[in-house]
Design a protein around this motif. Structure first.
Motif, PDB file in Angstrom:
ATOM      1  N   GLN A 196       0.309  -0.704  -8.772  1.00 56.55           N
ATOM      2  CA  GLN A 196       1.510   0.137  -8.788  1.00 56.55           C
ATOM      3  C   GLN A 196       2.563  -0.309  -7.774  1.00 56.55           C
ATOM      4  N   LEU A 197       2.285  -1.373  -7.002  1.00 57.53           N
ATOM      5  CA  LEU A 197       3.258  -1.850  -6.008  1.00 57.53           C
ATOM      6  C   LEU A 197       4.527  -2.341  -6.699  1.00 57.53           C
ATOM      7  N   ALA A 198       5.689  -1.871  -6.211  1.00 58.50           N
ATOM      8  CA  ALA A 198       6.949  -2.421  -6.708  1.00 58.50           C
ATOM      9  C   ALA A 198       7.251  -3.716  -5.956  1.00 58.50           C
ATOM     10  N   GLU A 199       8.195  -4.491  -6.497  1.00 57.66           N
ATOM     11  CA  GLU A 199       8.482  -5.814  -5.948  1.00 57.66           C
ATOM     12  C   GLU A 199       8.874  -5.780  -4.464  1.00 57.66           C
ATOM     13  N   ASP A 200       9.537  -4.682  -4.044  1.00 57.12           N
ATOM     14  CA  ASP A 200      10.026  -4.625  -2.662  1.00 57.12           C
ATOM     15  C   ASP A 200       9.086  -3.836  -1.738  1.00 57.12           C
ATOM     16  N   GLU A 201       7.887  -3.482  -2.224  1.00 51.45           N
ATOM     17  CA  GLU A 201       7.011  -2.643  -1.414  1.00 51.45           C
ATOM     18  C   GLU A 201       5.938  -3.451  -0.684  1.00 51.45           C
ATOM     19  N   ILE A 202       5.627  -2.997   0.531  1.00 55.54           N
ATOM     20  CA  ILE A 202       4.550  -3.578   1.326  1.00 55.54           C
ATOM     21  C   ILE A 202       3.459  -2.537   1.478  1.00 55.54           C
ATOM     22  N   LEU A 203       2.235  -2.947   1.235  1.00 58.64           N
ATOM     23  CA  LEU A 203       1.110  -2.049   1.450  1.00 58.64           C
ATOM     24  C   LEU A 203       0.912  -1.919   2.959  1.00 58.64           C
ATOM     25  N   GLU A 204       1.046  -0.689   3.480  1.00 54.77           N
ATOM     26  CA  GLU A 204       1.064  -0.502   4.933  1.00 54.77           C
ATOM     27  C   GLU A 204      -0.307  -0.136   5.486  1.00 54.77           C
ATOM     28  N   ASN A 205      -0.984   0.820   4.843  1.00 55.68           N
ATOM     29  CA  ASN A 205      -2.300   1.197   5.345  1.00 55.68           C
ATOM     30  C   ASN A 205      -3.119   1.897   4.266  1.00 55.68           C
ATOM     31  N   VAL A 206      -4.395   2.094   4.581  1.00 56.96           N
ATOM     32  CA  VAL A 206      -5.301   2.834   3.705  1.00 56.96           C
ATOM     33  C   VAL A 206      -5.839   3.991   4.531  1.00 56.96           C
ATOM     34  N   ARG A 207      -5.829   5.194   3.930  1.00 55.71           N
ATOM     35  CA  ARG A 207      -6.332   6.399   4.611  1.00 55.71           C
ATOM     36  C   ARG A 207      -7.621   6.802   3.932  1.00 55.71           C
ATOM     37  N   ILE A 208      -8.694   6.824   4.702  1.00 57.92           N
ATOM     38  CA  ILE A 208     -10.011   7.047   4.110  1.00 57.92           C
ATOM     39  C   ILE A 208     -10.644   8.296   4.713  1.00 57.92           C
TER      40      ILE A 208
END
Ligand SMILES: Cc1cc2nc3c(=O)[nH]c(=O)nc-3n(C[C@H](O)[C@H](O)[C@H](O)COP(=O)(O)OP(=O)(O)OC[C@H]3O[C@@H](n4cnc5c(N)ncnc54)[C@H](O)[C@@H]3O)c2cc1C
Ligand code: FES
Ligand code: FES
Lengths: 161, 277
Positions: B160-172
């Motif tokens: 689901q990441l858009a072209e301008d998005e950065i995956l920042e973190n995962v909350r578990i």
């Protein structure tokens, strides 16, 4: 070209490198450190494994430009390190190599296994070597040599102060 | 082979990285551990014009141990999780999965963010974080949004990441003390990508039970019937296998051949047994 500064085997170096140059090719060509070998160039064979900031990495999957400020150690840089000395002697005694292509990375990987205390059994050593392919030996003598070196390293050199 | 020529830039902050990515109009790729991207470039399958190196961004290295969950930055490596150098919300499941993933030299570089963003169907983290009901934070100059790990991947190498998005973190979410888990990776050789992957989590205190199948010819599959059996706390092996088989029948779009179907059932049943044993 991008300017980088890094330490290779204890020597500080400033250089200009193209972005696409892998750390492996940088070491082998301009730096003439040909103990780092390239088999597959996509992370599978393990022949290019060296230490960056003390941890094993694939130098084929590392860019030289990304190593600005890093400490790099290749097989040429272990000198009289006691664990590496024990490994060299054990590989020699146990015939842990034939053509020698995989050997520098086998030694570096084994050094890391011993350092992290992950060479206590044959199973553990075999698991730790899963990412280093040898096409000659059938691994038996490599595993035996590492087990022997791990015991020797735990005892320490006979004349240790 | 060697990678084709490209430009390289190492931004100093997440904001700078987002700005560079946003203005690159699809020509740039983020470089995290490089353990997939540089291999794909050396094989000349990928040929981005610009690499934006995010491996050293402090924002992506953060690990926060909260009251009921742990937040792990996208730049945290597989080896850091293996060695529990970051807080473990999963009572051993994540370190166990990390240790089975690739080889140490690759784990020292490869990151959880890179693995989730790449969405290789056979990868561990998409299935493990889906089983733990994690959430992903993605950031762009347009703002931030939160996405469920289950459903984050939308296809083979698609998310689901858009072209301008950065995956920042995962909350578990943190598992409760009484929680149990099962983890089964079937592969021909240790460190290879999985032929079958099953992750089961049973946390009765939080009323949470889930079993997820990875290596599923697409995004991880949450096995609904098998999760229900898990919630009932039954350990009858035939019933578990029956439930898994029913779930696989509902996933006909994955086109498992007989061998894959068999491996999937074996992996899922073993993972469920580890939980209920
Ligand atoms: C020999 C070998 C065996 C392997 N075996 C396994 C295995 O068994 N299981 C497994 O799960 N993996 C395995 N891997 C893959 C490994 O886990 C990679 O580390 C991982 O897939 C990618 O992480 P990375 O940090 O190296 O990402 P990179 O290679 O740097 O990037 C991968 C992709 O993600 C994008 N990306 C990276 N970070 C972000 C971010 N924060 N936000 C948005 N996009 C981002 C990049 O642009 C790129 O498209 C293996 C790799 C190799 C070479
Ligand atoms: S050359 Fe680097 S792993 Fe094969
Ligand atoms: S000794 Fe020849 S590849 Fe290992």
């Amino acid at each position: 070209m991008t300017a980088i500064r890094l330490t290779i085997n204890g020597t500080q170096i400033a250089d200009d490198v193209p972005a696409r140059l892998s750390l492996a090719d940088y070491l082998r060509e301009p730096r003439n450190l040909t103990g780092t070998h390239l088999g597959c160039e996509h992370g599978v064979c393990g022949a290019c494994t060296i230490l960056v900031d003390g941890e094993p990495v694939r130098s084929c999957l590392t860019l030289a430009v990304a190593c600005d400020g890093c400490q790099v150690r290749t097989i040429e840089g272990f000198g009289s390190d006691p664990v590496m000395t024990a490994l060299r002697e054990a590989f020699h005694r146990r015939h842990g190599l034939q053509c020698g292509f995989c050997t520098p990375a086998m030694l570096i990987t084994a050094h890391d296994l011993i350092r992290r205390g992950r060479a206590a059994s044959e199973t553990e050593i075999r698991l730790g070597l899963a990412g280093n392919i040898c096409r000659c030996t059938g691994y038996t003598n490599i595993v035996a040599a590492i087990a022997e070196a791990a015991v020797a390293a735990a005892k320490g050199p006979p004349d240790a102060e | 082979m060697k990678a084709p020529a490209f430009d390289y830039v190492r931004p100093q902050s997440l904001g700078e990285a987002m700005a560079l990515l946003a203005k690159s109009s699809g020509e740039a790729r983020l470089l995290a551990g490089g353990q997939s991207l540089l291999a794909l470039m050396n094989l000349r399958i990928a040929a981005p014009a610009l690499l934006i190196d995010i491996a050293r961004l402090p924002e992506l290295a953060a690990a926060v141990d909260g009251v009921d969950r742990v937040i792990l930055g996208a730049g945290i490596t597989h080896a850091m999780i293996e060695d529990t150098r970051v807080p473990d919300p999963s009572r051993g499941l994540m370190p166990r999965a990390a240790a089975s993933l690739a080889y140490r030299a690759i784990r020292n570089r490869g990151t959880i963010g890179g693995s989730l963003a790449l969405a290789d169907p056979a990868a561990e983290w998409p299935a493990v974080f889906a089983a733990l009901d994690g959430e992903i934070t993605v950031a762009s100059p347009r703002g931030r949004r939160s996405l469920n790990c289950a459903g984050f991947s939308t296809g083979i190498y698609e998310t689901q990441l858009a072209e301008d998005e950065i995956l920042e973190n995962v909350r578990i979410p943190k598992l409760s003390p009484g929680a149990r888990w099962g983890y089964v990776k079937l592969a021909r050789k240790s460190g290879e990508f999985a032929n079958a992957l099953a992750v089961a989590v049973a946390d009765p205190a939080r009323r949470f039970c889930r079993i997820v199948l990875g290596a599923a010819n697409g995004p991880p599959i949450v096995l609904a019937a098998a999760s229900q059996v898990l919630a009932e706390g039954r350990s009858d092996p035939d019933r578990l296998r029956g439930a898994v088989a029913a779930d696989l029948d509902r996933a006909a779009d994955r086109h498992f051949d007989d061998f894959q179907r068999h491996l999937n059932i074996v992996a899922a049943a073993r993972a469920l047994q580890q939980v209920t044993a």
